[in-house]
Structure formats: structure tokens, C-alpha cells
Scaffold this active site. Structure first.
Site, mmCIF file in Angstrom:
data_model
loop_
_atom_site.group_PDB
_atom_site.id
_atom_site.type_symbol
_atom_site.label_atom_id
_atom_site.label_comp_id
_atom_site.label_asym_id
_atom_site.label_seq_id
_atom_site.Cartn_x
_atom_site.Cartn_y
_atom_site.Cartn_z
ATOM 1 N N CYS A 134 46.548 34.154 29.938
ATOM 2 C CA CYS A 134 46.656 33.561 28.608
ATOM 3 C C CYS A 134 45.695 34.239 27.623
ATOM 4 C CB CYS A 134 46.477 32.047 28.686
ATOM 5 S SG CYS A 134 47.334 31.235 27.327
ATOM 6 N N HIS A 159 50.406 30.366 32.572
ATOM 7 C CA HIS A 159 49.348 29.955 33.511
ATOM 8 C C HIS A 159 49.879 29.903 34.940
ATOM 9 C CE1 HIS A 159 46.210 28.781 30.610
ATOM 10 N NE2 HIS A 159 47.245 28.619 29.815
ATOM 11 N N GLU A 180 48.332 29.970 37.656
ATOM 12 C CA GLU A 180 47.479 29.172 38.556
ATOM 13 C C GLU A 180 47.997 27.741 38.728
ATOM 14 O OE1 GLU A 180 46.802 30.015 35.477
ATOM 15 O OE2 GLU A 180 45.498 28.592 34.428
HETATM 16 N N1 GLN Z 1 43.720 30.369 22.533
HETATM 17 C C1 GLN Z 1 44.899 31.061 22.931
HETATM 18 C C2 GLN Z 1 46.153 30.504 22.289
HETATM 19 O O1 GLN Z 1 46.158 29.372 21.877
HETATM 20 C C3 GLN Z 1 45.043 31.091 24.435
HETATM 21 C C4 GLN Z 1 45.204 29.747 25.037
HETATM 22 C C5 GLN Z 1 44.915 29.708 26.512
HETATM 23 O O2 GLN Z 1 44.228 30.584 27.057
HETATM 24 N N2 GLN Z 1 45.387 28.693 27.175
HETATM 25 O O3 GLN Z 1 47.130 31.173 22.204
#
Ligand code: GLN
Length: 548
Positions: A382, A508, A510
Site C-alpha cells: 500500500c 493488503h 497480509e
Molecule cells: N495513505 C495511503 C493512501 O491512503 C496508503 C494507505 C495504506 O497504506 N493503507 O492511499
């Protein structure tokens, strides 16, 4: 008829109610029962999505886009079945529903009160999971500790449900702590007696006590607890500190928690639990053949729980590679040009973690440069993926001011920018891109080699995305988009050519790793780390031979 098990906690917080609930669920599932678990959190936030990880640990996301408590991660990892919106309810959600109903006129003419309106809504949510007939047993974990003011409506709802359903259909397991006083060399039962009294005061007699303890509970202590807390001796269950959370189901089996529960609920305990796969996993976990050291670069590293699912996914992927994964957490705020080599140079792989906001971002970006150039296996998740794109744009394309508009809203090179459908969103809670989305993988990619099929679904939680205007430039220079959501034309995965393992994912992974299904990307990352270690060893040997 669906049976209900409630899990409450006493004496202290952080006793591991989630793990005990998940372990019991695992044992019942292994005996052929269809089980689910839900978590009720007494705080007023509608969900934990707006909470800082320092407050409440990681925010777990379900396929249907609920931002939930991290215990749901344990439920999924143990049971290998997905949870949903219905599996996590907070006081905020309950009140929101009741207040909306009040405004709609549902209770017209009535005074809306905690009892019965709030408790009815709690009971509706507890029993909602049984409506589909999908489950034989529903386990409901109540967050917090008995005696907390905000937990009272939940406890009252359990009391009512227990009465309505009857003792054969609903039972309460109370998890407590039996402290050991080293000066007296004694385990103490008094705090548990008091906490059971607290429950009795609000009309609940627990059926089973699960006692966290550092030392074995001998028969005398068990009898004493039974006598003072009005339970049978076999309902006093010892829960000794375990070497791994994955050993807890086996500990609970040894204590016959599942058998006692089934007896009390009038269910058959004839079928022995089939735990072959689980035990196979534990054997490999305890007898690794290899070891790798992985760096986890993030800004919430002081708190284990902030990256819970990542830590667990490493354990699953390690077992599948018969390898112990040592995770070294590295605070991104304290990474500088001067200490990269010392902090990262010895690692067999580096994962750059998800995150929000500017704090620590430069450390993440600069560390990726070092990892890319030193050809250390890299896995960005992410925000970690977004940082990899920024780093590449800055240092390979030469776009010195490349950035994400999350941190620099007026950058001339917004390689990561806000998603189109986020631009008019003004509220924070539950408004990110949340839940499962499709992604198509390119041929000849690390992703395809890992997943082994072209169409995948992964869970998301973010507002920003890869800016397609830079896609051609980045790809020409070697950073390739290998996973795309074709419907929305969103880049979900980037990979670097000419690098042993360099992958960044917008989702994600994970969150979908379980004991039975370790996540393919974590598995291939650990495999790459093992190769890296082997490679380092060989080059060192060559060096030594050369200098001889
Ligand atoms: N801050 C970033 C976004 O909102 C990544 C979010 C995250 O790592 N879950 O796109």
C-alpha cells in the site's frame, strides 16, 4: 437451533480473549461444527477505521469493506473462513442505528432508552448471524473488561439472551488472570473471585472460567476457584502462556475446553477433532530448517499490534518455506543516508509497511533506493508500494519533486494522486476504497508466478493511487505495472525488471494469509529472501577462496 457462546474478560485487559475465542472456534470447527465469531467493542467510534494504530493496533479489513478490530484477523487466520460487516459491532454502530430509527419515527411515541432499545439492537446484532442458518455455533467476544461502564449494555444483553435461549443454548466463558506473587510463591485466585462477583452483580453466572496463568493450576487451586465461583471443577480451564498463539488450540484441547462446552450445550462430542493440518503446521513452525531476517520498515513499529497481520503472514509463509522468519522492525523516521547500510545491509529482505501521512515517509523512500540498488528482495504494501513509485520516479526518471499528493498537494509530479472518486469525499470514517477488488496479472510477472492464476481478488484500504499519466515513463525505465484493475483502470501491482525480487502492491495481501492458506506473495517473498541469503553466503565464500 443455533447455540451461543459469549466470551467476557475480567481482572485485566489484553488477556487474549480473541485468541481463546478463535482457539475454541477452531476446535469446534475441527469436530465438524459450523462456527463463526463476532466481536463487540464497547467504544463509541462507529468502527476502528478512524483510530490511530497506537490506540487500537491494526485496522483489519474484510472482503465486504468493513474496517474492523484486529481480532477478526485472528478469527480468519484460525478458521480459514472470511468474516464480514456483521462480525464486528461497536457501541457507536448500535447507537447510530437506534438514533437513526428514532429520527425515522420507528419508536414514535416512546421514550428511547438503553433498556430495551439499545439492548434490543445489541441482541439483534448477536442473533443476526444465525438468521441464514449457516452456523451451528456463534461465539461472541465482548471487548473490554467486566466492570467497565461502557460494557454494561452488552453484559445486560447477554444476560437477557441467556435467559431467553436457555442454559442449554447459551453459555458464558469468562477469561480471567490468576496472578503469581513471586514473594509468596503463590497463585492468587482473589481477583478472579471478585471479577466473577462483578458478573453476578449484573445477573450473569459464568459457566466456564478460562484462567490465564504463568504457572500450572494445581487441583487445589482449581477446586478453590470452582467453589468460590460456582462452577464445576472441569469448568476451570488453565490457559498457560503459550510459545505461539497457534499452540493455544492444542492447549485448550488438552484442557478439554471444547468437550466441556459441547456437554453444556447438549451437543455431541463424539467426533474427535481433525487437527492434522494444524498440527502439521505447528510441527513445521517449531522445527524450521532455515532462517531469514526480514526488515519491516514502518512508523508504528514500537507497537507489535500495529502490523499484526503482517507479522502473522510472515509466520505462515515461513512455515510454508520451512523457515524461521526473524523480523527486525525499523523505524522509518530514524532512517538516514548515514545508517542505511548498518540498518538494512545485513537483511535478507525488506518489507515497507502501509501507512498514512508524511511522518517517516522520506526514510521509507530513501531506504527503497538502497534496497533497489543493493538488490535486496523488496515487498511494498500500500503506502510501501506508493513510496516505491515515488523513489523510482525521483531517482531513475530524475523527477526530483515526485511525490504523493497526500503529503505534497502541489507537487509538479504527482506520481501518486487521489483517486477520482475520492475527490469529493469530505468525511473520514468508512470512506476510503475498502474491501475486495479484482486484479488481473500480467504474464511473466512475480505476481503470476506466485499466485499461479491470472485473476485475483485482494482487499484495499486507501485513498490514493498510482497516477496513470506516468505509467509509460515508469514502464520504459523498468518499473512495470503487472497487476491492474481493468474495470477501473487502476494499477494495483508494480514490479521492477532486473532485480531478484521487487514488488509493490496497492492492496493488503497480509489480510488474507491464514494458517491453511499462507499468502502466495509472502511465500514467494520469503523464498526470495532465502535465495538472497544463499547468494550472499556463496559470494562470501568465493571472496574467501579468492583471498586464500
Ligand atoms: N495513505 C495511503 C493512501 O491512503 C496508503 C494507505 C495504506 O497504506 N493503507 O492511499
Amino acid at each position: 437451533m443455533t447455540k451461543y457462546i459469549f466470551v467476557t474478560g475480567g481482572v485485566s485487559s489484553s488477556l487474549g480473549k480473541g485468541i481463546v475465542a478463535a482457539s475454541l472456534a477452531k476446535l469446534l470447527q475441527a469436530r465438524g461444527y459450523r462456527v463463526t465469531i463476532q466481536k463487540f467493542d464497547p467504544y463509541i467510534n462507529v468502527d476502528p477505521g478512524t483510530l490511530n494504530p497506537y490506540e487500537h493496533g491494526e485496522c483489519y479489513v474484510t472482503d465486504d469493506g468493513a474496517e474492523t478490530d484486529l481480532d477478526l484477523g485472528h478469527y480468519e487466520r484460525f478458521l480459514n473462513i472470511p468474516t464480514s460487516q456483521a462480525n464486528n459491532v461497536t457501541t457507536g454502530k448500535i447507537y447510530q442505528t437506534v438514533i437513526n430509527h428514532e429520527r425515522e419515527g420507528v419508536f414514535l411515541g416512546k421514550t428511547v432508552q438503553v433498556i430495551p432499545h439499545i439492548t434490543n439492537e445489541i441482541k439483534r446484532r448477536i442473533t443476526a448471524l444465525s438468521v441464514t442458518g449457516e452456523y451451528d455455533i456463534i461465539i461472541t467476544e465482548i471487548g473490554g473488561t467486566v466492570g467497565d461502564i461502557e460494557g454494561l449494555p452488552f453484559i445486560e444483553s447477554i444476560r437477557q439472551l441467556k435467559w431467553e435461549k436457555g442454559n442449554q443454548n447459551a453459555l458464558v466463558i469468562h477469561l480471567t488472570l490468576i496472578p503469581y506473587l513471586s514473594a509468596a510463591k503463590e497463585l492468587k485466585t482473589k481477583p478472579t473471585q471478585h471479577s466473577v462477583k462483578d458478573l453476578l452483580e449484573v445477573g450473569i453466572q459464568p459457566d466456564i472460567l478460562v484462567c490465564r496463568t504463568e504457572h500450572p493450576l494445581n487441583m487445589d487451586i482449581r477446586r478453590k476457584l470452582a467453589l468460590f465461583c460456582n462452577v464445576t471443577v472441569n469448568s476451570v480451564i488453565e490457559a498457560r502462556d503459550a510459545d505461539s498463539i497457534y499452540s493455544v488450540p492444542i492447549e485448550m484441547l488438552r484442557e478439554q475446553l471444547d468437550k466441556t462446552v459441547l456437554e453444556k450445550l447438549g451437543l455431541s462430542a463424539e467426533v474427535e477433532p481433525d487437527l492434522k493440518k494444524w498440527i502439521g503446521f505447528l510441527n513445521k513452525l517449531k522445527n524450521p530448517k532455515h532462517e531469514v531476517t526480514i526488515g519491516l520498515v514502518g512508523k508504528y513499529v514500537e507497537l507489535q499490534d500495529a502490523y499484526k497481520s503482517i507479522h502473522e503472514a510472515f509466520i505462515h509463509a515461513g512455515v510454508s518455506n520451512e523457515c524461521k522468519v526473524r523480523v527486525e522492525t525499523i523505524h522509518s523516521e530514524y532512517l538516514t543516508e548515514e545508517n542505511f547500510k548498518e540498518k538494512l545491509g545485513h537483511l535478507d529482505g525488506v518489507l515497507v509497511a502501509p501507512g498514512f501521512g508524511g511522518r517517516g515517509i522520506e526514510g521509507k523512500i530513501a531506504s527503497i533506493k538502497y534496497i533497489r540498488e543493493s538488490k535486496i528482495p523488496f515487498f511494498g504494501i500500500c503506502f510501501g508500494m506508493q513510496c516505491a513509485v515515488i523513489e523510482f520516479a525521483r531517482n531513475v526518471l530524475g523527477l526530483k519533486d515526485a511525490h504523493t499528493t497526500e503529503v505534497s498537494s502541489d507537487t509538479k509530479n504527482p506520481v501518486i494522486h487521489m483517486m477520482e472518486d475520492q475527490r469529493n469525499v469530505n468525511t473520514k470514517g468508512g470512506t476510503m476504497r475498502l474491501g475486495a477488488f479484482d486484479c488481473d496479472l500480467s504474464d511473466d510477472s512475480i505476481a503470476l508466478k506466485s499466485y499461479k492464476h491470472k485473476h485475483i481478488q485482494e482487499r484495499h484500504r486507501h485513498r490514493y493511487e498510482f497516477n496513470n499519466e506516468y505509467r509509460n515513463q515508469l514502464e520504459d525505465a523498468g518499473l512495470i505495472a503487472t497487476g491492474v484493475n481493468t474495470k477501473r483502470n487502476l494499477v494495483e501491482i508494480v514490479e521492477l525488471k532486473n532485480h531478484p525480487y521487487f514488488i509493490g502492491v496497492q492492496f493488503h495481501p497480509e489480510l488474507k494469509s491464514t494458517v491453511e492458506n499462507p499468502h502466495p506473495l509472502f511465500v514467494s517473498f520469503i523464498e526470495a529472501a532465502l535465495k538472497q541469503k544463499e547468494h550472499k553466503k556463496n559470494t562470501q565464500l568465493q571472496h574467501e577462496n579468492f583471498s586464500l
